[in-house]
Design a protein around this motif. Structure first.
Motif, PDB file in Angstrom:
ATOM      1  N   PHE A  79      -5.496   2.472  10.348  1.00 32.37           N
ATOM      2  CA  PHE A  79      -6.162   1.191  10.153  1.00 32.37           C
ATOM      3  C   PHE A  79      -5.736   0.253  11.280  1.00 32.37           C
ATOM      4  O   PHE A  79      -4.544   0.165  11.606  1.00 32.37           O
ATOM      5  CB  PHE A  79      -5.781   0.578   8.812  1.00 32.37           C
ATOM      6  N   GLY A  80      -6.708  -0.434  11.859  1.00 34.50           N
ATOM      7  CA  GLY A  80      -6.406  -1.370  12.934  1.00 34.50           C
ATOM      8  C   GLY A  80      -6.767  -2.799  12.555  1.00 34.50           C
ATOM      9  O   GLY A  80      -7.896  -3.060  12.108  1.00 34.50           O
ATOM     10  N   VAL A  81      -5.823  -3.719  12.699  1.00 34.37           N
ATOM     11  CA  VAL A  81      -6.065  -5.143  12.412  1.00 34.37           C
ATOM     12  C   VAL A  81      -5.687  -5.970  13.633  1.00 34.37           C
ATOM     13  O   VAL A  81      -4.810  -5.602  14.414  1.00 34.37           O
ATOM     14  CB  VAL A  81      -5.251  -5.619  11.189  1.00 34.37           C
ATOM     15  N   SER A  82      -6.342  -7.101  13.771  1.00 35.32           N
ATOM     16  CA  SER A  82      -6.051  -7.986  14.906  1.00 35.32           C
ATOM     17  C   SER A  82      -4.779  -8.795  14.697  1.00 35.32           C
ATOM     18  O   SER A  82      -4.142  -9.222  15.657  1.00 35.32           O
ATOM     19  CB  SER A  82      -7.231  -8.930  15.158  1.00 35.32           C
ATOM     20  N   ARG A 102      -0.105  11.076   2.002  1.00 40.82           N
ATOM     21  CA  ARG A 102      -1.101  10.965   3.066  1.00 40.82           C
ATOM     22  C   ARG A 102      -0.498  10.269   4.287  1.00 40.82           C
ATOM     23  O   ARG A 102       0.333   9.368   4.165  1.00 40.82           O
ATOM     24  CB  ARG A 102      -2.331  10.186   2.592  1.00 40.82           C
ATOM     25  N   ASP A 103      -0.942  10.704   5.452  1.00 41.57           N
ATOM     26  CA  ASP A 103      -0.485  10.109   6.709  1.00 41.57           C
ATOM     27  C   ASP A 103      -1.340   8.878   6.992  1.00 41.57           C
ATOM     28  O   ASP A 103      -2.432   8.981   7.550  1.00 41.57           O
ATOM     29  CB  ASP A 103      -0.604  11.143   7.829  1.00 41.57           C
ATOM     30  N   ILE A 104      -0.857   7.716   6.568  1.00 37.67           N
ATOM     31  CA  ILE A 104      -1.601   6.462   6.707  1.00 37.67           C
ATOM     32  C   ILE A 104      -0.781   5.508   7.562  1.00 37.67           C
ATOM     33  O   ILE A 104       0.387   5.233   7.255  1.00 37.67           O
ATOM     34  CB  ILE A 104      -1.870   5.823   5.331  1.00 37.67           C
ATOM     35  N   ARG A 105      -1.387   5.021   8.630  1.00 35.15           N
ATOM     36  CA  ARG A 105      -0.667   4.100   9.516  1.00 35.15           C
ATOM     37  C   ARG A 105      -1.448   2.807   9.711  1.00 35.15           C
ATOM     38  O   ARG A 105      -2.680   2.816   9.749  1.00 35.15           O
ATOM     39  CB  ARG A 105      -0.420   4.751  10.882  1.00 35.15           C
ATOM     40  N   LEU A 106      -0.720   1.726   9.845  1.00 34.04           N
ATOM     41  CA  LEU A 106      -1.305   0.421  10.132  1.00 34.04           C
ATOM     42  C   LEU A 106      -0.951   0.049  11.568  1.00 34.04           C
ATOM     43  O   LEU A 106       0.227   0.017  11.941  1.00 34.04           O
ATOM     44  CB  LEU A 106      -0.755  -0.630   9.163  1.00 34.04           C
ATOM     45  N   LEU A 107      -1.969  -0.213  12.373  1.00 38.69           N
ATOM     46  CA  LEU A 107      -1.758  -0.524  13.789  1.00 38.69           C
ATOM     47  C   LEU A 107      -2.172  -1.966  14.074  1.00 38.69           C
ATOM     48  O   LEU A 107      -3.212  -2.432  13.602  1.00 38.69           O
ATOM     49  CB  LEU A 107      -2.575   0.420  14.671  1.00 38.69           C
ATOM     50  N   LEU A 108      -1.379  -2.646  14.850  1.00 38.91           N
ATOM     51  CA  LEU A 108      -1.693  -4.007  15.277  1.00 38.91           C
ATOM     52  C   LEU A 108      -2.436  -3.937  16.604  1.00 38.91           C
ATOM     53  O   LEU A 108      -1.978  -3.311  17.564  1.00 38.91           O
ATOM     54  CB  LEU A 108      -0.407  -4.822  15.425  1.00 38.91           C
ATOM     55  N   CYS A 109      -3.598  -4.592  16.660  1.00 39.72           N
ATOM     56  CA  CYS A 109      -4.453  -4.570  17.858  1.00 39.72           C
ATOM     57  C   CYS A 109      -4.708  -6.016  18.295  1.00 39.72           C
ATOM     58  O   CYS A 109      -5.778  -6.577  18.019  1.00 39.72           O
ATOM     59  CB  CYS A 109      -5.772  -3.859  17.552  1.00 39.72           C
TER      60      CYS A 109
END
Length: 393
Positions: A79-82, A102-109
């Motif tokens: 998941f990508g969030v600003s 589950r392999d769930i990652r949160l990415l900062l964009c």
């Protein structure tokens, strides 16, 4: 003289629209026949990219559906969030807690790479993926447990001998709310938009664009088109991505796996604004094809022909035949292929919805500006250019 010309023009356009309905029915039949092909058992690892902004009431259920996949291969969800203050962050953290295996990652964009914020996020997420296949879909897309199985198997099932599938996209239906605007939009997706997609597939011997409901791409095809960064200023990024993959010599496959998108509870005014943005985006992406849509509005033209001919017996007969063909197309594509149960209940909206669609088609040529996520842009060759507040008035 003018009345005679109007009667002749509407008669011609009504017959053209009737011909289109019959062609679309044939195209839907051809697609349904193709679905009988057995798909190979292929389960390559895949990275699912979901750029998000804000949180809608039904979004968590859509997120969770991606965690419930009956898929033997490995997959990760990114998941990508600003910004970390985005409302979606709490929902993603809840998802991680609910599905710890589950392999769930949160990415900062945080970077703003172009006018299209979604693609800007995707371009920043892409370097973080672990696998050689990438699947992108919108944040509100809800999928069945067999989704990944059917989408990923399509990479090993090219239509042409020796062909290479570089992208797989998927049809979708709208999950409407109880407003006229929402129901009209869902009806349009099921009975008009997807019918047009199937007709284009039949006439062009394959799909040469993508649908935002699913954009599964091999890294090989992505590398061949220069990645996602060149798309950061395009409004119809899904269309453009598929078009570039096709131009690079890869097949774009249309899966038979239908996904579901949530259609907001639009007021009629917001429905018109969304349709206008969609129309101008399509017009800018497929100029000749969009102009040709004039010949696909058979039902509105047939009704106008009744008015122009003074309700002659011939015009009433033409309207009745055209209406029957339009309803048959709605049921075949919306009810049959997409499995949208609301289509039957909303058939009474078919004529008013098609009249609105014809009006939107005409209106779309009146300018090049669109409103999107609270901002105004001008469109040129598919690209967005942000307007100052004074320029958007």
């Amino acid at each position: 003289m003018i009345a005679t010309a109007a009667e002749f023009a509407t008669t011609f356009l009504a017959f053209a629209g009737l011909g289109y309905y019959l062609l679309a029915l044939w195209s839907a039949r051809a697609f349904a026949r193709n679905l009988r092909r057995s798909l190979p058992a292929s389960y390559p690892p895949v990275s699912i990219l979901k750029p998000v902004k804000g949180l809608d009431p039904e979004m968590y259920a859509s997120f969770a559906s991606h965690c419930l996949q009956d898929y033997p291969g490995e997959y990760e969800i990114l998941f990508g969030v600003s910004g970390l203050d985005d409302e979606a962050v709490a929902a993603i953290e809840r998802l991680q807690a609910e599905f710890p295996t589950r392999d769930i990652r949160l990415l900062l964009c945080p970077a703003k790479l172009g006018a299209n914020g979604k693609v800007s996020n995707l371009a920043q997420m892409l370097p973080q993926v672990r696998y050689e296949h990438v699947l992108i879909n919108d944040s509100d897309i809800k999928v069945s447990p067999r989704y990944l199985r059917r989408i990923m198997a399509q990479f090993e099932a090219p239509l042409q001998p020796g062909g290479r599938v570089g992208m797989v996209t998927a049809p979708y239906r709208g999950r409407s709310h109880n407003t006229i605007g929402s129901r009209m939009e869902a009806l349009g997706i099921a009975t008009d938009f997807m019918a047009g997609v199937l007709t284009a597939r039949h006439l062009e011997r394959g799909i040469h664009f993508g649908l935002g409901s699913t954009l599964a791409v091999s890294r090989e095809a992505l590398d061949a088109i220069g990645g996602l960064a060149p798309l950061v200023d395009y409004l119809a990024d899904d269309y453009e991505l598929g078009a570039r993959v096709a131009r690079a010599g890869y097949e774009v496959a249309l899966s038979g796996e239908v996904v579901e998108t949530s259609v907001p509870p639009y007021s009629f005014r917001h429905f018109l604004a969304h349709q206008l943005r969609w129309a101008r985006s399509t017009r800018d992406s497929r100029k000749l094809g969009y102009a040709g849509l004039a010949f696909t509005y058979g039902l509105p033209w047939a009704l106008l022909n009744v008015a122009c001919s003074g309700a002659s017996l011939a015009s009433i007969a033409l309207f009745s035949i055209t209406l029957a063909a339009r309803v048959a197309l709605a049921l075949a594509v919306g009810g049959g292929i997409l499995g949208d149960r609301r289509v039957v209940w909303d058939l009474w909206l078919l004529l008013p919805r098609d009249l609105v669609a014809l009006g939107i088609w005409v209106w779309s040529y009146s300018g090049n500006t669109v409103a999107w996520r609270g901002e105004h842009f001008s469109l040129k060759d598919g690209k967005l250019q942000r307007l100052a507040p004074s320029d958007s008035l």
